[in-house]
Design a protein around this motif. Structure first.
Motif, PDB file in Angstrom:
ATOM      1  N   PHE A 717       0.710  -1.265  -0.130  1.00 27.76           N
ATOM      2  CA  PHE A 717       0.045   0.091   0.007  1.00 27.76           C
ATOM      3  C   PHE A 717       0.961   1.277  -0.045  1.00 27.76           C
ATOM      4  N   ASP A 719       1.073   5.569   0.831  1.00 25.93           N
ATOM      5  CA  ASP A 719       0.341   7.072   1.391  1.00 25.93           C
ATOM      6  C   ASP A 719       0.929   8.113   0.574  1.00 25.93           C
ATOM      7  N   VAL A 737      -3.219  11.576   2.002  1.00 22.22           N
ATOM      8  CA  VAL A 737      -4.254  10.347   1.629  1.00 22.22           C
ATOM      9  C   VAL A 737      -3.681   9.156   1.993  1.00 22.22           C
ATOM     10  N   ARG A 738      -4.351   8.385   2.825  1.00 20.21           N
ATOM     11  CA  ARG A 738      -3.703   7.160   3.390  1.00 20.21           C
ATOM     12  C   ARG A 738      -4.333   5.789   2.409  1.00 20.21           C
ATOM     13  N   ASP A 739      -3.509   4.987   2.443  1.00 19.72           N
ATOM     14  CA  ASP A 739      -3.892   3.932   1.415  1.00 19.72           C
ATOM     15  C   ASP A 739      -4.434   4.562   0.006  1.00 19.72           C
ATOM     16  N   VAL A 740      -3.614   4.882  -0.648  1.00 20.67           N
ATOM     17  CA  VAL A 740      -3.921   5.751  -1.935  1.00 20.67           C
ATOM     18  C   VAL A 740      -4.639   4.803  -3.039  1.00 20.67           C
ATOM     19  N   ALA A 742      -6.442   1.822  -2.080  1.00 19.64           N
ATOM     20  CA  ALA A 742      -7.382   1.063  -1.113  1.00 19.64           C
ATOM     21  C   ALA A 742      -6.833  -0.688  -1.255  1.00 19.64           C
ATOM     22  N   GLY A 764      -9.968   0.765   3.430  1.00 27.75           N
ATOM     23  CA  GLY A 764     -10.237   1.861   2.502  1.00 27.75           C
ATOM     24  C   GLY A 764      -9.469   2.900   2.315  1.00 27.75           C
ATOM     25  N   ARG A 765      -9.608   3.998   1.563  1.00 27.10           N
ATOM     26  CA  ARG A 765      -8.703   5.079   1.314  1.00 27.10           C
ATOM     27  C   ARG A 765      -9.438   6.127   2.359  1.00 27.10           C
ATOM     28  N   ILE A 767      -8.955  10.209   3.359  1.00 26.91           N
ATOM     29  CA  ILE A 767      -8.381  11.679   2.669  1.00 26.91           C
ATOM     30  C   ILE A 767      -8.614  12.682   3.711  1.00 26.91           C
TER      31      ILE A 767
END
Length: 788
Positions: A717, A719, A737-740, A742, A764-765, A767
């Motif tokens: 994953f 970020d 954006v965390r886990d761009v 997903a 999931g993503r 923001i």
């Protein structure tokens, strides 16, 4: 056992005390030679007369006084202060152990002040037995930085663009300020936003704690030591935050520093929503039936919190810290899962939805009281007393309704009530005495109390009436007390040093299921030795080796047999009879330091007994997962951490960890010895663009690995974050954006002769967008409202 502990402690203390005899204490004052005014915060250095190498040093207090201890007479003193000529003292009368050097006068250097060329003092890293010390210089890379940016320059430490601190890739690091635990150190990004680089003297990094610290496992410790003359002024910041899924908050902090007081407060409020996607398959290999489920669950929270605290300096050597925090959460957990029951021909014979409505109120509070005394003869000769208290409560009610889609359904509804509380108290005493410039002894004690209760009741709906399910209803009581005492002794020369330590801990644990009168009591005493050594080959290359014995005590949720049943076919329970894990940790670390590049390499070996594994049972197509003590584990590994500053605008931070393990043990009479490996890697690129814009991109990979009954999948994953500074850093706009993609997905597989299990989960993503403004010396940092 008690006799062994006493003899060991007396041996260590006696050994290191005897080595420290024939000490000399040098005292004096530093004053302006023109007007006689005393000079606070002047630097007094103790140097070896033959080689001119630095042995130790102190700064003068507010009255211009200093005190140093030495066991060598082949030394001299050098006194420095900005704007004055350096002064040396070489003539010393050694006929007495306590030597008063009187008032040392410094002459102003007016010419130097008019024509001086400023040469920056570079930040440096060095090994100190069981820790690494990053001395913060005045080089350009630190100028104008905040504490979070300084931490980012420390090898093995990383701070992401949202302010999360990790050590060797592991979060959950304990942050100390001036050696004291504080509520201000808990909410890391917001608390440290009021500290700037010019306020920091050094940063101490401890990755393998000695016997001084709890034997309980930890990700590590970072201690930020502030300069004495930089504890003044008003600093603070306030921030607004929004995001998707819902993550909206306002937060702030204020820090007022003076000679006598350091007052700090933090506050925050907001709303957040954390969805999680689920999917599972239970396959009965005997009957051929299958149960599939999938859906989504949420944890939605309104939260409010405030922290108040103060450091009060009784005088130059005594400080009291009192702080408290209160938080309140209003929680809702709706979920909707669909269940399909299939026969041996893979045909759906029944399908329904399980709809959850859960409401909870979660009050939390904590306090910290800390007293620190520094002795006159040496600023590192200190005594610290700390008491902490924490409380968490949960009053939760859950309702489940079943909506039939096809086929038949036996149960129409279910209700679950939970009344939970957890109270933790600790009392700690530490004493440090550098009996000479090379020898130091430490000793102390700690007492911890954990008191927990979980009153859990399940009601099944039968003919519109809710009837208590006695098999799933009980009141779980948990009480644990841990008493620990320790002593350490260390020698540290110019190139080589060694530190020995011994810690003894007694654990008393009692659990009770009051409805069925099922109890479990454990009482055990263990010794936890530690050994650390370091060798300085050069300023650029140093070695460190360490050994420590650690313990992992089962946590509350490992022991508590009752949980909220979101999925009636996949139930997680605790085991009140669980025993602790014990681990022997061996580690050799080297550090390479260059102008643009630093590399840490660690070889480690970890031997663990009574390994806690989560094991699955299969009953009536229901997967019941519970932790058990299963065998031993040998793990050999290598860890790499590197930082490379390619240009002024690009830096790279890399981490890699590879471990090979050998598992031995039995489960249900079945031998399951096996070998496997696991590795992870992380690469972060940081770009400084024009117009004060910073960009950060991080890639993470976690490999798949074997388990007792199956395996866990790997995942990759990324970020992303971008930050724009305004008004010379006084304000910041932050986008993360965390886990761009997903792609952070966890899959577990269990394969047994009579059943197979598959579980899938994904967050999931996320923001977030934030704006923060600071005043005073502080730097602007976004308040994320993240759970703690």
């Amino acid at each position: 056992m008690q006799a062994i502990i006493k003899l060991s402690f007396l041996f260590l203390i006696g050994t290191f005390t005897s080595l420290g005899q024939d000490n000399y204490t040098l005292t004096g004052k530093v004053a302006d030679g023109a007007n006689g005014d005393l000079i606070p915060y002047a630097t007094v250095l103790l140097k070896e007369a033959t080689s001119d190498e630095l042995i130790t040093g102190v700064t003068t207090n507010l009255e211009g006084e200093f005190s140093l201890t030495t066991s060598s007479t082949n030394i001299y003193l050098e006194i420095k202060f900005i704007g004055y000529l350096n002064q040396t003292v070489k003539t010393i009368d050694w006929t007495q152990n306590k030597i008063d050097l009187g008032t040392i006068q410094l002459r102003q250097n007016d010419t130097l002040l008019q024509t001086v060329d400023v040469t920056a003092e570079r930040s440096t890293m060095e090994f100190k037995l069981d820790k690494r010390v990053f001395n913060v210089g005045s080089d350009i890379s630190s100028t104008g930085m905040g504490a979070m940016d300084v931490l980012n320059n420390v090898p093995s430490v990383n701070v992401d663009i949202e302010g999360t601190i990790s050590l060797r890739g592991n979060t959950g690091v304990q942050i100390l300020i001036d050696g004291k635990p504080s509520v201000a150190g808990d909410d890391q990004s917001n608390a440290l936003s009021t500290i700037t680089a010019d306020m920091i003297e050094r940063i101490e990094v401890i990755t393998n704690p000695s016997a001084k610290y709890n034997a309980e496992g930890t990700s590590g410790i970072i201690n930020i030591v502030l300069k004495k003359n930089e504890k003044k002024g008003i600093n603070g910041s306030i921030s607004l935050n929004t995001g998707y899924p819902h993550n909206h908050s306002i937060g702030g902090s204020v820090n007022l520093r003076s000679n006598k007081f350091n007052f700090f407060t933090q506050f925050g409020a907001g709303y957040r929503s954390m969805p999680q996607y689920y999917s599972s398959t239970n396959r009965n290999l005997t009957s051929g039936t299958t149960i599939q489920s999938d859906g989504i669950g949420y944890r939605n929270e309104q939260f409010y919190n405030i922290t108040l605290g103060t450091d009060y300096y009784l005088n130059d050597r005594n400080v009291i810290t009192l702080s408290g925090n209160f938080a309140y959460e209003i929680e809702k957990q709706p979920s909707n899962l669909r269940f399909d029951i299939l026969n041996e021909s893979n045909e759906i014979v029944s399908a329904y939805e399980r709809i959850e409505t859960t409401d909870a109120l979660n009050p939390k509070y904590q306090y910290d009281l800390n007293y620190k005394k520094t002795f006159k003869n040496n600023e590192e000769h200190e005594m610290i007393f700390t008491t902490q208290g924490r409380f968490f409560g949960k009053d939760q009610a859950s309702k489940f309704q079943h909506q039939l889609i096809s086929g038949t359904l036996d149960q129409s509804g279910q209700e679950i009530n939970t009344d939970f509380y957890e109270a933790n108290y600790s009392f700690k005493f530490d004493y440090v005495n550098p009996i000479s410039s090379k020898f130091t002894i430490e000793s102390g004690a700690q007492y911890e109390i954990n008191d927990v209760g979980n009153d859990y009741a399940v009601f099944n709906q039968i003919d519109d009436v809710f009837i208590v399910d006695s098999s799933l209803t009980n009141n779980f009581m948990y009480d644990q007390k841990v008493l620990g005492i320790y002593t350490t002794g260390s020698y540290e020369g110019e190139k080589w040093g060694i530190k020995l330590g011994l810690r003894a801990e007694n654990t008393e644990l009692n659990t009770l299921l009051t409805n069925t009168n099922e109890g479990n009591s454990q009482n055990y005493t263990n010794l936890f030795p530690s050994l650390h050594t370091s060798y300085k080959i050069s300023k650029r290359y140093q070695l460190q080796a360490g050994y420590s014995r650690r313990i992992f005590r089962p946590r509350l949720w490992d022991l508590n047999p009752f949980f909220n049943i979101r999925n009636a076919y996949s139930i997680r329970t605790g085991n009140p009879n669980l025993l602790p894990e014990f681990a022997d940790s061996y580690e050799i670390t080297s550090i390479f330091l260059f102008d643009k590049f630093s590399l840490n390499t660690s070889l480690y070996y970890l031997y663990t007994t009574d390994v806690v594994e989560r094991v699955s049972y299969f009953q009536d197509n229901v997967n019941i997962s519970t932790p058990l003590n299963v065998g031993t584990r040998d793990k050999y590994g290598i860890e790499l951490n590197g930082k490379y500053t390619a240009t002024k605008w690009l830096s790279l931070i890399g981490e890699a960890n590879y471990g090979y393990f050998n598992r031995k043990g039995e489960f249900e009479g079945q031998n399951f010895d096996f070998q496997g490996d696991q590795w992870s890697a992380k690469l972060t690129s940081k770009l400084k663009l024009k117009a004060d814009i910073d960009v950060e991109l991080t890639g993470n990979y976690q490999s798949a690995y074997k388990t007792v009954q199956g395996n866990v999948s790997g995942y990759l994953f990324a970020d992303f974050g971008v930050r724009k500074k305004l008004w010379k850093g006084k304000a910041v706009i932050n986008l993360a954006v965390r886990d761009v993609f997903a792609s952070r997905i966890r899959e577990t597989f269990v394969t047994q002769p009579t059943f197979e299990l598959y579980n899938f989960s994904k967050r999931g993503r996320f923001i977030t967008l934030g704006f923060s403004y600071s005043f005073g010396k502080g730097e602007a940092m976004t308040y994320t409202g993240r759970r703690r």
